[in-house]
Design a protein around this motif. Structure first.
Motif, PDB file in Angstrom:
ATOM      1  N   LYS A   1     111.295  38.205  57.997  1.00 36.94           N
ATOM      2  CA  LYS A   1     112.287  39.252  57.755  1.00 36.94           C
ATOM      3  C   LYS A   1     112.572  39.493  56.277  1.00 36.94           C
ATOM      4  CE  LYS A   1     114.730  39.370  62.175  1.00 36.94           C
ATOM      5  NZ  LYS A   1     116.053  39.451  62.840  1.00 36.94           N
TER       6      LYS A   1
ATOM      7  N   TYR B   1     114.077  37.622  67.201  1.00 36.82           N
ATOM      8  CA  TYR B   1     112.767  38.256  67.033  1.00 36.82           C
ATOM      9  C   TYR B   1     112.661  39.495  67.920  1.00 36.82           C
ATOM     10  CZ  TYR B   1     111.539  34.186  64.328  1.00 36.82           C
ATOM     11  OH  TYR B   1     111.504  33.221  63.342  1.00 36.82           O
TER      12      TYR B   1
ATOM     13  N   LEU C   1     111.725  42.998  68.424  1.00 32.64           N
ATOM     14  CA  LEU C   1     110.744  43.836  67.717  1.00 32.64           C
ATOM     15  C   LEU C   1     111.300  45.199  67.351  1.00 32.64           C
ATOM     16  CD1 LEU C   1     107.473  42.972  69.672  1.00 32.64           C
ATOM     17  CD2 LEU C   1     108.301  42.023  67.516  1.00 32.64           C
TER      18      LEU C   1
ATOM     19  N   PHE D   1     112.782  44.571  64.047  1.00 30.21           N
ATOM     20  CA  PHE D   1     112.002  43.687  63.175  1.00 30.21           C
ATOM     21  C   PHE D   1     111.293  44.518  62.114  1.00 30.21           C
ATOM     22  CE2 PHE D   1     109.003  40.422  61.930  1.00 30.21           C
ATOM     23  CZ  PHE D   1     109.721  39.256  62.132  1.00 30.21           C
TER      24      PHE D   1
ATOM     25  N   GLU E   1     108.608  45.966  59.430  1.00 26.92           N
ATOM     26  CA  GLU E   1     107.153  46.047  59.451  1.00 26.92           C
ATOM     27  C   GLU E   1     106.575  45.019  58.475  1.00 26.92           C
ATOM     28  OE1 GLU E   1     105.291  47.739  61.465  1.00 26.92           O
ATOM     29  OE2 GLU E   1     107.008  48.696  62.446  1.00 26.92           O
ATOM     30  N   CYS E   2     105.737  44.134  58.971  1.00 25.28           N
ATOM     31  CA  CYS E   2     105.139  43.103  58.139  1.00 25.28           C
ATOM     32  C   CYS E   2     103.942  42.525  58.880  1.00 25.28           C
ATOM     33  CB  CYS E   2     106.158  42.011  57.790  1.00 25.28           C
ATOM     34  SG  CYS E   2     106.881  41.224  59.244  1.00 25.28           S
TER      35      CYS E   2
ATOM     36  N   LYS F   1     104.534  40.874  62.390  1.00 28.03           N
ATOM     37  CA  LYS F   1     104.982  41.618  63.563  1.00 28.03           C
ATOM     38  C   LYS F   1     103.887  41.710  64.623  1.00 28.03           C
ATOM     39  CE  LYS F   1     107.663  45.653  64.888  1.00 28.03           C
ATOM     40  NZ  LYS F   1     108.424  46.829  64.418  1.00 28.03           N
TER      41      LYS F   1
END
Length: 388
Positions: free
Chosen positions: A307, A359, A361, A364, A366-367, A370
């Motif tokens: 995060k 967690y 989604l 969450f 964008e990385c 993910k």
């Protein structure tokens, strides 16, 4: 006798101190609410701390203090007093205690030194994620039990929920060892020998289990031989003895709270005869440390914290050598680079199983992680659908 002072100040008198060397810095834990971690920082001391350090020289006999900074720096660069600890801690223990005492209006509570609103909100958020507070901010049954344990709320959750993973005994030991200064010694002039001694306790996936292995080996030694054993194995006798006392206290409190314990836990002698439940231990750790997680970068080396996307590296003192994809950590240390200390490996499927509220989604960022979490959710859904 000469003492070099580079740690946080404590009020004590040590007989025989004649000379004090004051470098002008101390190591302090500082909580950063934006990245939600406590960092060990080297910070300038205050003038009050400098006066306290100089006062240590000559308390029982004449002495001198050598300050490794100029008089101008003393007057112009050092602040008068140190920041109160409440302004640099993560407050979760404080908030849980206030809730236990019936204080509900935390925003208008009359703190002597009011903490930052962001830090207060992070503490409430943490306690909510841990299950100590519900969505309305009221204490849950788990939260009431957590408030009875005089340790960090994350550690309290580990102790109270470890029975679900069959490792309450082990978690009591790990929490006790984390609650004292480092038990492993590494003198610079004997670094290789110290590393070899530590290696006999090492677990390739977990610094936490390594701490437990060392403690188990310690309690298996007859009390009369423990001092020599600590010396031979580069173990801090004072720290590991304190860990034993802390563990005894936690066992008594856990017994009063009705936490399932076996006879070996109460006797404190299960030691090396018990097979290590390493998977259960790491799953239990994941249940309380799911917010202190980082995943391996696809390029560039190191890890990215979940995060917050902070680039971190496993500290050289760690014994984790299994090249993990996911890690959880106890401490964030800023030195020559961003290091995480006291590390254990974890898995994406454990994270989504135990902390789907964290967690989520939909919320969450964008990385790189993910996509791995998406796969983990699919695997979890498949395993549940197939009845496994």
């Amino acid at each position: 006798m000469v003492v070099s002072t580079n740690i946080a100040e404590t009020s004590l008198t040590i007989d025989g101190i004649v000379y004090v060397v004051d470098p002008g810095f101390s190591k302090q834990k500082v909580y950063n609410p934006r990245i939600r971690v406590e960092s060990l920082l080297v910070s300038p001391i205050s003038r009050a701390s400098a006066r306290q350090r100089s006062g240590r020289a000559g308390r029982t006999r004449p002495g001198k203090c050598f300050r490794l900074y100029t008089e101008q720096s003393y007057h112009e660069d050092l602040q008068e007093t140190s920041y109160p600890e409440i302004l640099r801690s993560k407050l979760s223990s404080v908030i849980l205690t206030l809730k236990k005492l019936g204080v509900n209006d935390l925003v208008h509570f009359d703190f002597m030194d009011p903490p930052a609103p962001e830090t207060l909100m992070r503490a409430l958020e943490l306690l909510n994620y841990l299950g100590a507070l519900d969505d309305e901010g009221e204490m849950t049954d788990l939260g009431r039990q957590m408030s009875e344990l005089p340790i960090d709320p994350q550690w309290s959750r580990l102790v109270l929920t470890a029975s679900e993973f069959g490792c309450t005994d082990e978690m009591l030991t790990i929490v006790a060892c984390m609650g004292v200064p480092g038990i492993f010694l590494r003198p610079r002039e004997e670094a290789r020998a110290a590393d070899e001694a530590k290696a006999q306790f090492a677990h390739q996936d977990s610094d936490h289990i390594t701490l437990m292995n060392a403690y188990d080996a310690y309690v298996a030694i007859p009390p009369s031989n423990r001092k020599q054993w600590c010396y031979d194995n580069y173990i801090n006798e004072r720290s590991i003895s304190s860990a034993s006392n802390v563990r005894d206290q936690l066992v008594r409190i856990a017994t009063r709270l009705g936490v399932p314990l076996d006879e070996g836990t109460i006797a404190g002698s299960y030691g090396n005869s018990k097979k290590v439940n390493d998977t259960g231990i790491r799953r239990a750790l994941t249940s309380g440390m799911f917010m202190q997680v980082a995943y391996k970068r696809k390029s560039g080396g190191g890890f990215l914290t979940v995060k917050d996307n902070q680039v971190v590296h496993i500290h050289p003192s760690s014994v984790v050598i299994s090249d993990p994809e996911w890690i959880m950590f106890e401490e964030f240390a800023l030195t020559t680079r961003n290091y995480v200390r006291t590390v254990s490996t974890t898995r994406a499927e454990w994270l989504v199983e135990m902390a789907p509220h964290y967690y989520d989604l939909d919320n969450f960022p964008e990385c790189e992680a993910k996509m791995e979490l998406v796969k983990a959710y699919r695997m979890l859904a498949y395993s549940r659908g197939s009845g496994n």
